[in-house]
Design an enzyme around this catalytic site. Structure first.
Site, PDB file in Angstrom:
ATOM      1  N   ASP A 128     -59.799   8.039 -44.591  1.00  0.00           N
ATOM      2  CA  ASP A 128     -59.977   7.687 -43.284  1.00  0.00           C
ATOM      3  C   ASP A 128     -59.533   8.716 -42.045  1.00  0.00           C
ATOM      4  O   ASP A 128     -59.282   9.673 -42.191  1.00  0.00           O
ATOM      5  CB  ASP A 128     -57.776   6.905 -42.979  1.00  0.00           C
ATOM      6  CG  ASP A 128     -58.166   5.991 -42.082  1.00  0.00           C
ATOM      7  OD1 ASP A 128     -58.103   6.494 -40.875  1.00  0.00           O
ATOM      8  OD2 ASP A 128     -57.879   4.766 -42.333  1.00  0.00           O
TER       9      ASP A 128
ATOM     10  N   LEU B 217     -58.108   8.277 -39.298  1.00  0.00           N
ATOM     11  CA  LEU B 217     -57.614   8.378 -38.496  1.00  0.00           C
ATOM     12  C   LEU B 217     -57.328   8.127 -36.948  1.00  0.00           C
ATOM     13  O   LEU B 217     -56.374   8.110 -36.058  1.00  0.00           O
ATOM     14  CB  LEU B 217     -55.849   8.996 -38.849  1.00  0.00           C
ATOM     15  CG  LEU B 217     -56.201   9.793 -39.723  1.00  0.00           C
ATOM     16  CD1 LEU B 217     -54.793  10.863 -40.162  1.00  0.00           C
ATOM     17  CD2 LEU B 217     -55.133   8.599 -40.627  1.00  0.00           C
TER      18      LEU B 217
ATOM     19  N   ALA C 295     -63.050   0.210 -43.483  1.00  0.00           N
ATOM     20  CA  ALA C 295     -63.082   1.224 -42.182  1.00  0.00           C
ATOM     21  C   ALA C 295     -63.654   1.064 -41.347  1.00  0.00           C
ATOM     22  O   ALA C 295     -65.065   0.814 -41.425  1.00  0.00           O
ATOM     23  CB  ALA C 295     -63.782   2.354 -42.559  1.00  0.00           C
TER      24      ALA C 295
ATOM     25  N   SER D 188     -65.173 -10.921 -41.453  1.00  0.00           N
ATOM     26  CA  SER D 188     -64.594 -11.864 -40.730  1.00  0.00           C
ATOM     27  C   SER D 188     -64.768 -12.875 -40.186  1.00  0.00           C
ATOM     28  O   SER D 188     -65.707 -13.316 -40.055  1.00  0.00           O
ATOM     29  CB  SER D 188     -64.611 -10.739 -39.112  1.00  0.00           C
ATOM     30  OG  SER D 188     -64.197 -11.988 -38.164  1.00  0.00           O
TER      31      SER D 188
ATOM     32  N   TYR E 289     -68.779  -6.781 -32.879  1.00  0.00           N
ATOM     33  CA  TYR E 289     -67.941  -6.510 -33.165  1.00  0.00           C
ATOM     34  C   TYR E 289     -68.157  -7.664 -34.400  1.00  0.00           C
ATOM     35  O   TYR E 289     -68.584  -7.160 -35.393  1.00  0.00           O
ATOM     36  CB  TYR E 289     -66.235  -7.102 -33.303  1.00  0.00           C
ATOM     37  CG  TYR E 289     -65.444  -7.299 -34.056  1.00  0.00           C
ATOM     38  CD1 TYR E 289     -65.115  -6.249 -34.844  1.00  0.00           C
ATOM     39  CD2 TYR E 289     -64.423  -8.630 -34.771  1.00  0.00           C
ATOM     40  CE1 TYR E 289     -64.422  -6.190 -36.209  1.00  0.00           C
ATOM     41  CE2 TYR E 289     -64.624  -8.816 -35.623  1.00  0.00           C
ATOM     42  CZ  TYR E 289     -63.728  -7.345 -36.311  1.00  0.00           C
ATOM     43  OH  TYR E 289     -63.626  -7.799 -37.431  1.00  0.00           O
TER      44      TYR E 289
ATOM     45  N   LYS F 153     -69.885  -7.086 -38.207  1.00  0.00           N
ATOM     46  CA  LYS F 153     -70.316  -7.701 -39.824  1.00  0.00           C
ATOM     47  C   LYS F 153     -70.866  -8.017 -39.873  1.00  0.00           C
ATOM     48  O   LYS F 153     -71.045  -8.486 -41.389  1.00  0.00           O
ATOM     49  CB  LYS F 153     -68.097  -8.266 -39.365  1.00  0.00           C
ATOM     50  CG  LYS F 153     -67.336  -7.540 -38.584  1.00  0.00           C
ATOM     51  CD  LYS F 153     -67.168  -6.361 -40.223  1.00  0.00           C
ATOM     52  CE  LYS F 153     -65.311  -6.283 -39.671  1.00  0.00           C
ATOM     53  NZ  LYS F 153     -65.411  -5.155 -41.000  1.00  0.00           N
TER      54      LYS F 153
ATOM     55  N   ASN G 133     -54.690  -8.471 -30.400  1.00  0.00           N
ATOM     56  CA  ASN G 133     -53.983  -9.162 -31.125  1.00  0.00           C
ATOM     57  C   ASN G 133     -52.965 -10.084 -30.333  1.00  0.00           C
ATOM     58  O   ASN G 133     -52.059  -9.453 -30.141  1.00  0.00           O
ATOM     59  CB  ASN G 133     -54.313  -9.094 -32.067  1.00  0.00           C
ATOM     60  CG  ASN G 133     -55.438  -8.698 -32.665  1.00  0.00           C
ATOM     61  OD1 ASN G 133     -56.894  -9.278 -32.330  1.00  0.00           O
ATOM     62  ND2 ASN G 133     -55.344  -7.902 -34.050  1.00  0.00           N
ATOM     63  N   LEU G 134     -53.064 -11.106 -30.802  1.00  0.00           N
ATOM     64  CA  LEU G 134     -51.917 -12.349 -30.305  1.00  0.00           C
ATOM     65  C   LEU G 134     -49.992 -11.683 -30.796  1.00  0.00           C
ATOM     66  O   LEU G 134     -49.652 -11.661 -29.456  1.00  0.00           O
ATOM     67  CB  LEU G 134     -51.851 -13.914 -30.253  1.00  0.00           C
ATOM     68  CG  LEU G 134     -50.459 -14.283 -30.197  1.00  0.00           C
ATOM     69  CD1 LEU G 134     -50.924 -14.901 -28.642  1.00  0.00           C
ATOM     70  CD2 LEU G 134     -50.528 -16.141 -30.268  1.00  0.00           C
TER      71      LEU G 134
ATOM     72  N   VAL H  79     -51.187 -15.927 -21.813  1.00  0.00           N
ATOM     73  CA  VAL H  79     -51.988 -17.016 -22.014  1.00  0.00           C
ATOM     74  C   VAL H  79     -53.202 -17.323 -21.818  1.00  0.00           C
ATOM     75  O   VAL H  79     -53.061 -18.350 -21.038  1.00  0.00           O
ATOM     76  CB  VAL H  79     -51.154 -18.131 -22.357  1.00  0.00           C
ATOM     77  CG1 VAL H  79     -51.656 -19.503 -23.218  1.00  0.00           C
ATOM     78  CG2 VAL H  79     -50.102 -17.732 -23.265  1.00  0.00           C
TER      79      VAL H  79
ATOM     80  N   ARG I 193     -60.714 -16.730 -21.302  1.00  0.00           N
ATOM     81  CA  ARG I 193     -61.252 -15.492 -21.763  1.00  0.00           C
ATOM     82  C   ARG I 193     -63.091 -16.184 -22.430  1.00  0.00           C
ATOM     83  O   ARG I 193     -62.993 -16.516 -23.369  1.00  0.00           O
ATOM     84  CB  ARG I 193     -60.957 -14.271 -22.714  1.00  0.00           C
ATOM     85  CG  ARG I 193     -59.730 -13.997 -22.370  1.00  0.00           C
ATOM     86  CD  ARG I 193     -59.307 -12.928 -23.369  1.00  0.00           C
ATOM     87  NE  ARG I 193     -58.820 -13.489 -24.794  1.00  0.00           N
ATOM     88  CZ  ARG I 193     -58.848 -12.376 -25.714  1.00  0.00           C
ATOM     89  NH1 ARG I 193     -57.569 -11.454 -25.776  1.00  0.00           N
ATOM     90  NH2 ARG I 193     -58.148 -13.543 -26.252  1.00  0.00           N
TER      91      ARG I 193
ATOM     92  N   GLY J 237     -66.080 -16.056 -24.500  1.00  0.00           N
ATOM     93  CA  GLY J 237     -65.975 -15.526 -25.816  1.00  0.00           C
ATOM     94  C   GLY J 237     -65.329 -16.196 -27.085  1.00  0.00           C
ATOM     95  O   GLY J 237     -65.448 -16.195 -27.716  1.00  0.00           O
TER      96      GLY J 237
END
Length: 338
Positions: free
Chosen positions: A31, A33, A81, A124, A149, A153, A199-200, A217, A292, A294
């Site tokens: 990693d 970090l 990673a 994902s 992103y 993936k 994230n929520l 929200v 938002r 997307g």
């Protein structure tokens, strides 16, 4: 023989390392970090009462990876990673392609050179884009990604398909996550995002602990039960165990195997807020903000294939997700502070 875990000091990585140690595996963590803390692995060692071999390095550095394979007896890899912030990927797409795609290519190259051909990949549900039908099955169309992103993936998934087609020694398990939440029940390891959470649930918990003023929200006019976005939230420990099941599967099966890891249940943003308030016995103030770009209305999984092949299914419900999140956040209001 050891399992190499790239990104093993991060949120999902650290929980997976703990589960691997608990089942008796030897683990090497690699990693850089950049979005993780060394403290997470120190706590993992205490919880497991076992040492973790840690090597600081970047998956884009072929020489560093070659050294890991040379110095340790690795027989399989779990690859976490990479960069993971959707908004940042829109602003900095080349950074995401360099880290997520080039890093994965470099890892695959180092594995091939070392004669290691078993890899579990952290993918994902974003590869599905805006789904045509729900729940989403692995056979659903991919490619309609809404951000770099998700595209990164999907590109790595395609690379793995092509590599496996070219060489039958390869064994790939591609795990498409839905929305990981929660923390280890001890409250010692959990999600510790840099800066303001993307994230929520980390955002909700930081509002509850007083670090943030209120939750935004984004949109209350979606075609959902209460107008807010619906997602499939999965406890991080259930997710971690899914990686162990995938490693077991790869020990017996070559080729590429794709699995959704989710609960099959969708919860709206406001349902998540209410469930957290009940678990923490705290109010979470929020305001409605514009949608938002997307974002999609709803996304939740069919995880039947993982149940059929891997014998895996999510066991921890929304109440435990919230209780474990609050235990982690209240014990560690500033995260790992490393």
């Amino acid at each position: 023989m050891a399992i190499l875990v790239t990104g093993g000091a991060g949120y999902i990585g650290s929980h997976t390392v703990l589960e691997l140690l608990n089942q008796g595996s030897e683990v090497v963590v690699f990693d850089n970090l950049s979005n993780a803390s060394r403290e997470s692995l120190r706590r993992v060692e205490v919880l497991a009462d076992k040492p973790v071999t840690f090597v600081k390095g970047d998956v884009c550095d072929k020489g560093a990876l070659d050294s890991v394979f040379k110095n340790h007896d690795i027989d399989s890899v779990v690859h976490f990673a990479g960069l993971k912030a959707v908004g940042e990927s829109v602003a900095k797409p080349t950074l995401y392609y360099q880290n997520n795609v080039q890093g994965s290519l470099t890892l695959i190259s180092a594995m091939r050179d070392a004669g290691v051909f078993s890899l579990v990949f952290s993918s994902s549900a974003t590869v599905y884009g805006d789904p045509e039908t729900l729940p989403i099955k692995e056979s659903a169309p991919v490619g309609g990604t809404t951000n770099p992103y998700g595209t990164s993936k999907l590109m790595v998934e395609q690379i793995m398909q092509d590599v496996a087609q070219s060489d039958e020694r390869w064994r790939f398990a591609i795990l498409r996550y839905f929305n990981p939440v929660g923390a280890h029940h001890s409250g010692q390891i959990g999600e510790d995002p840099n800066g303001i959470p993307n994230n929520l649930l980390p955002y909700i918990s930081q509002v509850a602990v007083g670090k943030l003023k209120q939750l935004a929200v984004f949109g209350d006019d979606y075609n959902t039960k209460d107008g807010t976005g619906v997602r499939d939230y999965i406890h991080v420990v259930d997710l971690a165990i899914g990686h162990l099941k995938a490693l077991d599967w790869l020990s017996l099966h070559s080729g590429v195997h794709i699995y959704n890891l989710g609960t099959g249940n969708g919860y709206s943003v406001l349902e998540m807020v209410k469930a957290f308030e009940q678990a923490a016995d705290k109010a979470v103030p929020y305001e409605i903000a514009p949608r938002r770009d997307g974002d999609i209305a709803a996304c939740y999984a069919s995880a039947q294939k993982a149940a059929d092949d891997l014998g895996w299914h999510a066991q921890r419900g929304i109440e435990q997700m919230m209780q474990d999140t609050w235990r982690w956040q209240s014990k560690n209001p500033d995260g790992y502070q490393d």
